[in-house]
Design a protein around this motif. Sequence first.
Motif, short mmCIF file in Angstrom:
data_model
loop_
_atom_site.label_atom_id
_atom_site.label_comp_id
_atom_site.label_asym_id
_atom_site.label_seq_id
_atom_site.Cartn_x
_atom_site.Cartn_y
_atom_site.Cartn_z
N THR A 220 0.83 -1.20 0.00
CA THR A 220 0.00 0.00 0.00
C THR A 220 0.86 1.25 0.00
O THR A 220 0.57 2.22 -0.71
CB THR A 220 -0.93 0.02 1.22
N GLY A 221 1.94 1.24 0.78
CA GLY A 221 2.86 2.37 0.77
C GLY A 221 3.43 2.62 -0.61
O GLY A 221 3.52 3.77 -1.08
N THR A 222 3.81 1.55 -1.30
CA THR A 222 4.34 1.67 -2.66
C THR A 222 3.27 2.19 -3.62
O THR A 222 3.55 3.01 -4.51
CB THR A 222 4.85 0.30 -3.16
N THR A 223 2.03 1.72 -3.44
CA THR A 223 0.92 2.17 -4.29
C THR A 223 0.68 3.67 -4.13
O THR A 223 0.52 4.40 -5.12
CB THR A 223 -0.36 1.40 -3.94
N VAL A 224 0.64 4.13 -2.90
CA VAL A 224 0.44 5.56 -2.63
C VAL A 224 1.58 6.38 -3.24
O VAL A 224 1.37 7.45 -3.82
CB VAL A 224 0.32 5.83 -1.12
N LYS A 225 2.79 5.85 -3.14
CA LYS A 225 3.95 6.52 -3.74
C LYS A 225 3.76 6.68 -5.24
O LYS A 225 4.00 7.77 -5.80
CB LYS A 225 5.22 5.71 -3.45
N ASN A 226 3.33 5.62 -5.93
CA ASN A 226 3.14 5.69 -7.38
C ASN A 226 2.04 6.68 -7.76
O ASN A 226 2.15 7.39 -8.76
CB ASN A 226 2.78 4.30 -7.92
N ILE A 227 0.98 6.74 -6.94
CA ILE A 227 -0.12 7.66 -7.24
C ILE A 227 0.32 9.11 -7.02
O ILE A 227 0.04 9.99 -7.84
CB ILE A 227 -1.34 7.33 -6.36
N VAL A 228 1.03 9.37 -5.92
CA VAL A 228 1.48 10.72 -5.60
C VAL A 228 2.42 11.26 -6.67
O VAL A 228 2.37 12.44 -7.04
CB VAL A 228 2.17 10.74 -4.22
N HIS A 229 3.27 10.38 -7.19
CA HIS A 229 4.29 10.81 -8.16
C HIS A 229 3.85 10.61 -9.61
O HIS A 229 4.66 10.78 -10.53
CB HIS A 229 5.59 10.07 -7.90
N ALA A 230 2.59 10.23 -9.83
CA ALA A 230 2.10 10.06 -11.20
C ALA A 230 2.09 11.40 -11.92
O ALA A 230 1.54 12.39 -11.42
CB ALA A 230 0.71 9.45 -11.18
N ASN A 231 2.68 11.45 -13.09
CA ASN A 231 2.81 12.70 -13.84
C ASN A 231 1.60 12.90 -14.74
O ASN A 231 1.66 12.73 -15.96
CB ASN A 231 4.10 12.67 -14.67
N THR A 232 0.47 13.25 -14.11
CA THR A 232 -0.76 13.46 -14.88
C THR A 232 -1.70 14.33 -14.07
O THR A 232 -1.38 14.77 -12.96
CB THR A 232 -1.43 12.11 -15.21
N THR A 233 -2.89 14.59 -14.60
CA THR A 233 -3.86 15.46 -13.94
C THR A 233 -4.60 14.69 -12.85
O THR A 233 -4.73 13.46 -12.90
CB THR A 233 -4.88 16.00 -14.95
N VAL A 234 -5.11 15.45 -11.89
CA VAL A 234 -5.89 14.84 -10.81
C VAL A 234 -7.17 14.22 -11.36
O VAL A 234 -7.60 13.15 -10.90
CB VAL A 234 -6.24 15.91 -9.74
N THR A 235 -7.75 14.86 -12.37
CA THR A 235 -8.97 14.33 -12.97
C THR A 235 -8.75 12.94 -13.56
O THR A 235 -9.56 12.02 -13.35
CB THR A 235 -9.47 15.27 -14.08
N LEU A 236 -7.64 12.77 -14.29
CA LEU A 236 -7.35 11.46 -14.88
C LEU A 236 -7.08 10.42 -13.80
O LEU A 236 -7.53 9.27 -13.90
CB LEU A 236 -6.15 11.56 -15.82
N LEU A 237 -6.38 10.82 -12.73
CA LEU A 237 -6.12 9.89 -11.63
C LEU A 237 -7.41 9.42 -10.99
O LEU A 237 -7.58 8.23 -10.72
CB LEU A 237 -5.22 10.56 -10.58
N PHE A 238 -8.32 10.36 -10.73
CA PHE A 238 -9.60 10.00 -10.11
C PHE A 238 -10.42 9.11 -11.05
O PHE A 238 -11.11 8.18 -10.60
CB PHE A 238 -10.41 11.25 -9.74
N THR A 239 -10.35 9.38 -12.35
CA THR A 239 -11.09 8.56 -13.31
C THR A 239 -10.55 7.13 -13.32
O THR A 239 -11.33 6.16 -13.33
CB THR A 239 -10.98 9.17 -14.72
N PRO A 296 -4.07 -0.85 -11.65
CA PRO A 296 -3.90 -1.93 -10.67
C PRO A 296 -3.43 -1.43 -9.31
O PRO A 296 -3.69 -2.07 -8.29
CB PRO A 296 -2.84 -2.84 -11.33
N GLY A 297 -2.75 -0.26 -9.31
CA GLY A 297 -2.35 0.31 -8.02
C GLY A 297 -3.55 0.67 -7.16
O GLY A 297 -3.57 0.42 -5.95
N CYS A 298 -4.58 1.26 -7.77
CA CYS A 298 -5.82 1.57 -7.04
C CYS A 298 -6.63 0.30 -6.78
O CYS A 298 -7.31 0.20 -5.75
CB CYS A 298 -6.67 2.57 -7.83
N TYR A 299 -6.56 -0.63 -7.71
CA TYR A 299 -7.33 -1.87 -7.59
C TYR A 299 -6.99 -2.62 -6.31
O TYR A 299 -7.87 -3.23 -5.68
CB TYR A 299 -7.06 -2.76 -8.81
N ILE A 300 -5.72 -2.56 -5.92
CA ILE A 300 -5.32 -3.29 -4.70
C ILE A 300 -6.05 -2.74 -3.48
O ILE A 300 -6.39 -3.50 -2.54
CB ILE A 300 -3.79 -3.23 -4.50
#
Length: 320
Positions: A220-239, A296-300
Amino acid sequence: MNDALVRFLKDWTLPVSMSIGAVAYLIFAFTPQLDKAGGFFAPIFDAILPLFMFLVLFVTFCKVDFRKLRPVAWHFWVGLFQILFIAILMTFILGMAKDADTIVLLEAILMCVISPCATAAAVVTQKLGGSLEQMTTYTFISNFITALLVPVCFPMIEKSADITFMSAFLKILHEVFIVLIVPMLLAYVVKHHAHHLHRKIISIRDLSYYLWGCSLMIVTGTTVKNIVHANTTVTLLFTIAFLGLVMCIVQFAVGRFIGHYFNHTQESGQALGQKNTAFAIWLSSTYLNPLSSVGPGCYILWQNIINSIEIWQHDKTNKG
């Protein structure tokens, strides 16, 4: 007070593990004074995660009756649904996806489907009172399906992907051997030739479940790291996160629907719904658009929330 806390931790092990992992990463990531400590612990956690997963499976396989490891009817239907769903997604990706964001979204969904059954699905199935042997057998079948489909699908999506059928097939089989076969062989040896050690291991109630909870903190810590550092918009991340939730619910629901025809609802639901997301993240980061790994990061997170609810309902019913 202490008894209530222990009961709470036992009932909600998975969400507690995920919360600790997420909060711990955020504290280390956004507290400048902890930069050095975070850099020190990161490689340690990366190194011990495979050990935790190895131990989880070893302990689980110590309880398997190896004579009952054989395919059953629901295995076929769950595997068939996965293949059909992948075919539908590939049709959308190749025929209808035009802009970059849509392709990323569809790739993220694809990774939530094409990913094999999680090795930890057997742990949850056992916790829910299902057949450990049937779940273990399907884990192997699911990994073989993924090994066949990934080398076929990925080159069609990403033309620049440096992947051939045989190299990808052998790479996935190698991962399956390390992650599944080795702990199973060791468990078989211990069960049949080290009886005292075997009795000690199986006498510890829910040992594999709590080991899995520890590994879930790291994942989970690794997943949060990948989401925080994802180089994209918040809208796309939420989608992506929302579509991951939809896919999780759909796959668990369809799996349970298939399973109820064979009186194996729990096993079939876990087989289709619980995915090896760590493996999916590696696949998407290596061969597809790295942003698709957020799926898959959010899926977990979603699958373990569903697991927690199922375990809570099962325990509540048994107590009642």
